[in-house]
Enzyme design. Structure first.
Site, PDB file in Angstrom:
ATOM      1  N   ILE A  43      40.788  32.379  41.510  1.00 31.92           N
ATOM      2  CA  ILE A  43      41.599  31.596  40.575  1.00 31.92           C
ATOM      3  C   ILE A  43      41.808  32.463  39.334  1.00 31.92           C
ATOM      4  CG2 ILE A  43      41.815  29.423  39.289  1.00 31.92           C
ATOM      5  CD1 ILE A  43      41.258  28.630  42.060  1.00 31.92           C
ATOM      6  N   ASN A  45      43.860  33.836  35.684  1.00 29.90           N
ATOM      7  CA  ASN A  45      44.164  33.209  34.397  1.00 29.90           C
ATOM      8  C   ASN A  45      45.009  34.174  33.572  1.00 29.90           C
ATOM      9  OD1 ASN A  45      43.392  32.451  31.383  1.00 29.90           O
ATOM     10  ND2 ASN A  45      42.817  30.727  32.667  1.00 29.90           N
ATOM     11  N   CYS A  53      36.510  35.159  41.028  1.00 30.08           N
ATOM     12  CA  CYS A  53      36.677  35.612  42.413  1.00 30.08           C
ATOM     13  C   CYS A  53      36.339  34.488  43.402  1.00 30.08           C
ATOM     14  CB  CYS A  53      35.747  36.785  42.701  1.00 30.08           C
ATOM     15  SG  CYS A  53      36.133  38.306  41.833  1.00 30.08           S
ATOM     16  N   GLU A  55      34.356  34.567  45.980  1.00 33.78           N
ATOM     17  CA  GLU A  55      32.931  34.461  46.336  1.00 33.78           C
ATOM     18  C   GLU A  55      32.192  33.591  45.329  1.00 33.78           C
ATOM     19  OE1 GLU A  55      34.825  37.113  46.084  1.00 33.78           O
ATOM     20  OE2 GLU A  55      34.061  38.816  47.238  1.00 33.78           O
TER      21      GLU A  55
HETATM   22  N1  THU Z   1      38.863  39.264  44.056  1.00 29.39           N
HETATM   23  C1  THU Z   1      38.057  38.352  44.679  1.00 29.39           C
HETATM   24  O1  THU Z   1      38.335  37.145  44.692  1.00 29.39           O
HETATM   25  N2  THU Z   1      36.943  38.817  45.301  1.00 29.39           N
HETATM   26  C2  THU Z   1      36.566  40.125  45.312  1.00 29.39           C
HETATM   27  O2  THU Z   1      35.454  40.430  45.699  1.00 29.39           O
HETATM   28  C3  THU Z   1      37.508  41.150  44.897  1.00 29.39           C
HETATM   29  C4  THU Z   1      38.582  40.680  43.997  1.00 29.39           C
HETATM   30  C5  THU Z   1      40.058  38.785  43.359  1.00 29.39           C
HETATM   31  C6  THU Z   1      39.978  38.887  41.862  1.00 29.39           C
HETATM   32  C7  THU Z   1      41.436  38.911  41.496  1.00 29.39           C
HETATM   33  O3  THU Z   1      41.897  37.570  41.415  1.00 29.39           O
HETATM   34  C8  THU Z   1      42.111  39.572  42.690  1.00 29.39           C
HETATM   35  O4  THU Z   1      41.184  39.531  43.749  1.00 29.39           O
HETATM   36  C9  THU Z   1      42.512  41.006  42.439  1.00 29.39           C
HETATM   37  O5  THU Z   1      41.455  41.732  41.942  1.00 29.39           O
END
Ligand code: THU
Length: 136
Positions: A43, A45, A53, A55
């Site tokens: 999500i 912003n 992230c 996870e």
């Molecule tokens: N992102 C995740 O959700 N998990 C990760 O482990 C790597 C990166 C997301 C963060 C951001 O919203 C997008 O991926 C690009 O970095």
């Protein structure tokens, strides 16, 4: 729950991603030791660091409902609307997860483009970690 199914649930979780700035959607599916699954997505912003992230979304959902025993997390991430492309957990997520699991037993399942997957232990991704045991 096998890891192929957990991976499908991670891929499914991408559909609610809010990735207005990166265009990179990530889904996660967190498996508890008693077989429950918590899904999460990234999500973002307009104030970029305020984003979260996939996870950590999944972990926070589970933790805030009282879960404390986890066995694995599957992660599927890639360009929005496209196939997954090996989204390994970022450093902040590795550290966050390390707080709540044993690094030598918790599995991280990364989903590839064809929905096959690679499994490794969190401890392989975050060796020599700093955790709650250091503050006792
Ligand atoms: N992102 C995740 O959700 N998990 C990760 O482990 C790597 C990166 C997301 C963060 C951001 O919203 C997008 O991926 C690009 O970095």
């Amino acid at each position: 729950m096998d890891y192929a199914e957990l991976g499908r649930l991670a891929e499914d979780a991408r559909k609610y991603s809010y990735c207005a700035y990166s265009g990179f959607s990530v889904g996660a599916a967190l498996l508890t030791k008693d077989g429950r699954v918590y899904q999460g997505c990234n999500i973002e912003n307009a104030s970029y660091p305020a984003g979260i992230c996939a996870e950590r979304t999944a972990f926070v959902k589970a933790l805030s409902e009282g879960e404390r025993d986890f066995s694995a997390i599957a992660i599927a991430g890639g360009p929005e609307g496209g196939r997954p492309s090996d989204a390994w957990p970022c450093g902040i997520c590795r550290q966050f997860m390390n707080e709540f699991v044993e690094g030598d037993s918790f599995d991280v399942v990364v989903i590839h483009e064809d929905l096959s997957f690679t499994v490794c232990k969190l401890g392989e991704l975050l060796p020599h970690s700093f955790g709650p045991e250091h503050l006792n």
